[in-house]
Design a protein around this motif. Sequence first.
Motif, PDB file in Angstrom:
ATOM      1  N   HIS A 186      -2.361   7.527  -5.293  1.00  0.00           N
ATOM      2  CA  HIS A 186      -1.782   6.551  -4.364  1.00  0.00           C
ATOM      3  C   HIS A 186      -2.161   6.863  -2.928  1.00  0.00           C
ATOM      4  N   ILE A 187      -2.025   8.117  -2.522  1.00  0.00           N
ATOM      5  CA  ILE A 187      -2.346   8.429  -1.130  1.00  0.00           C
ATOM      6  C   ILE A 187      -3.846   8.333  -0.867  1.00  0.00           C
ATOM      7  N   ALA A 188      -4.651   8.360  -1.952  1.00  0.00           N
ATOM      8  CA  ALA A 188      -6.104   8.183  -1.807  1.00  0.00           C
ATOM      9  C   ALA A 188      -6.485   6.706  -1.826  1.00  0.00           C
ATOM     10  N   GLY A 189      -5.479   5.827  -1.980  1.00  0.00           N
ATOM     11  CA  GLY A 189      -5.738   4.396  -1.987  1.00  0.00           C
ATOM     12  C   GLY A 189      -6.250   3.853  -3.298  1.00  0.00           C
ATOM     13  N   LYS A 190      -6.079   4.608  -4.374  1.00  0.00           N
ATOM     14  CA  LYS A 190      -6.598   4.194  -5.672  1.00  0.00           C
ATOM     15  C   LYS A 190      -5.517   3.687  -6.620  1.00  0.00           C
ATOM     16  N   ALA A 191      -4.256   3.760  -6.224  1.00  0.00           N
ATOM     17  CA  ALA A 191      -3.167   3.324  -7.105  1.00  0.00           C
ATOM     18  C   ALA A 191      -2.002   2.831  -6.270  1.00  0.00           C
ATOM     19  N   ASP A 192      -1.232   1.904  -6.827  1.00  0.00           N
ATOM     20  CA  ASP A 192      -0.025   1.437  -6.168  1.00  0.00           C
ATOM     21  C   ASP A 192       1.057   2.505  -6.233  1.00  0.00           C
ATOM     22  N   GLU A 193       2.116   2.302  -5.464  1.00  0.00           N
ATOM     23  CA  GLU A 193       3.261   3.201  -5.574  1.00  0.00           C
ATOM     24  C   GLU A 193       3.822   3.121  -6.994  1.00  0.00           C
ATOM     25  N   CYS A 194       4.335   4.234  -7.478  1.00  0.00           N
ATOM     26  CA  CYS A 194       4.950   4.228  -8.804  1.00  0.00           C
ATOM     27  C   CYS A 194       6.313   3.536  -8.723  1.00  0.00           C
ATOM     28  N   SER A 195       6.953   3.365  -9.867  1.00  0.00           N
ATOM     29  CA  SER A 195       8.220   2.651  -9.916  1.00  0.00           C
ATOM     30  C   SER A 195       9.330   3.379  -9.165  1.00  0.00           C
ATOM     31  N   VAL A 196       9.205   4.691  -9.024  1.00  0.00           N
ATOM     32  CA  VAL A 196      10.227   5.451  -8.307  1.00  0.00           C
ATOM     33  C   VAL A 196      10.118   5.225  -6.806  1.00  0.00           C
ATOM     34  N   CYS A 197       8.903   5.247  -6.286  1.00  0.00           N
ATOM     35  CA  CYS A 197       8.692   5.147  -4.840  1.00  0.00           C
ATOM     36  C   CYS A 197       8.490   3.718  -4.346  1.00  0.00           C
ATOM     37  N   ALA A 198       8.340   2.767  -5.241  1.00  0.00           N
ATOM     38  CA  ALA A 198       7.989   1.398  -4.858  1.00  0.00           C
ATOM     39  C   ALA A 198       8.898   0.867  -3.745  1.00  0.00           C
ATOM     40  N   GLY A 199       8.268   0.466  -2.654  1.00  0.00           N
ATOM     41  CA  GLY A 199       9.004  -0.127  -1.544  1.00  0.00           C
ATOM     42  C   GLY A 199       9.612   0.863  -0.584  1.00  0.00           C
ATOM     43  N   THR A 200       9.524   2.154  -0.864  1.00  0.00           N
ATOM     44  CA  THR A 200      10.150   3.149  -0.004  1.00  0.00           C
ATOM     45  C   THR A 200       9.190   3.739   1.009  1.00  0.00           C
ATOM     46  N   GLY A 201       7.903   3.730   0.696  1.00  0.00           N
ATOM     47  CA  GLY A 201       6.933   4.339   1.595  1.00  0.00           C
ATOM     48  C   GLY A 201       7.010   5.849   1.656  1.00  0.00           C
TER      49      GLY A 201
END
Length: 206
Positions: free
Chosen positions: A185-200
Amino acid sequence: MDSLSLQSHLSLRSSTTTYPARKPGIAAPEFVKLHKGPSKSRYLPQRYRMATSSREGLNGIEEGDGLIIVDHGSRRKESNLMLNEFVAMFREKTKYPIVEPAHMELAEPSIRDAFSLCVQQGARRVIVSPFFLSPGRHWNQDIPSLTAEAAKEHPGVSYLITAPLGLHELLVDVVNDRINHCLSHIAGKADECSVCAGTGKCRLRQ
């Protein structure tokens, strides 16, 4: 905190202390006894590791069994809903007919509520599975006490409290999967997971 709920650390959706003191002469509980093979870790005492050898011949859920998966419970609604999602996933994968979520405290349904729901669906034996990593006070005292109180309302229905998750080898894969997803995710290759989604929250900091 005496024992930590797995949901506080991991989410299984994108692919869950110390031991109480034991008096001299008292045997270790069965769930911490291992097969007689060589130690798999140089540093971790054998009694703290969970046997993951051959499962052949072990009993499983039978007709008339109800299963309760219980976590600590939280004042945070999202945390409690995560248990519901896990139970739904568990029920779908295992095909067990009676599986109910419960929270030890702070939220509903309680262990008492879940126990009653299992019995209403025909359970004559209720298995309570703590969704905790470690066997602390909650597993040793609180959950047994709450379950015993719930069982009093249903004479003739037996119950069992299983060991918590412990140091199971499959947890290595779960933790590794979470780490790899966050790095992607931090490499820009994946969306946030369900735990972090929307939290940044999943971001590189300095």
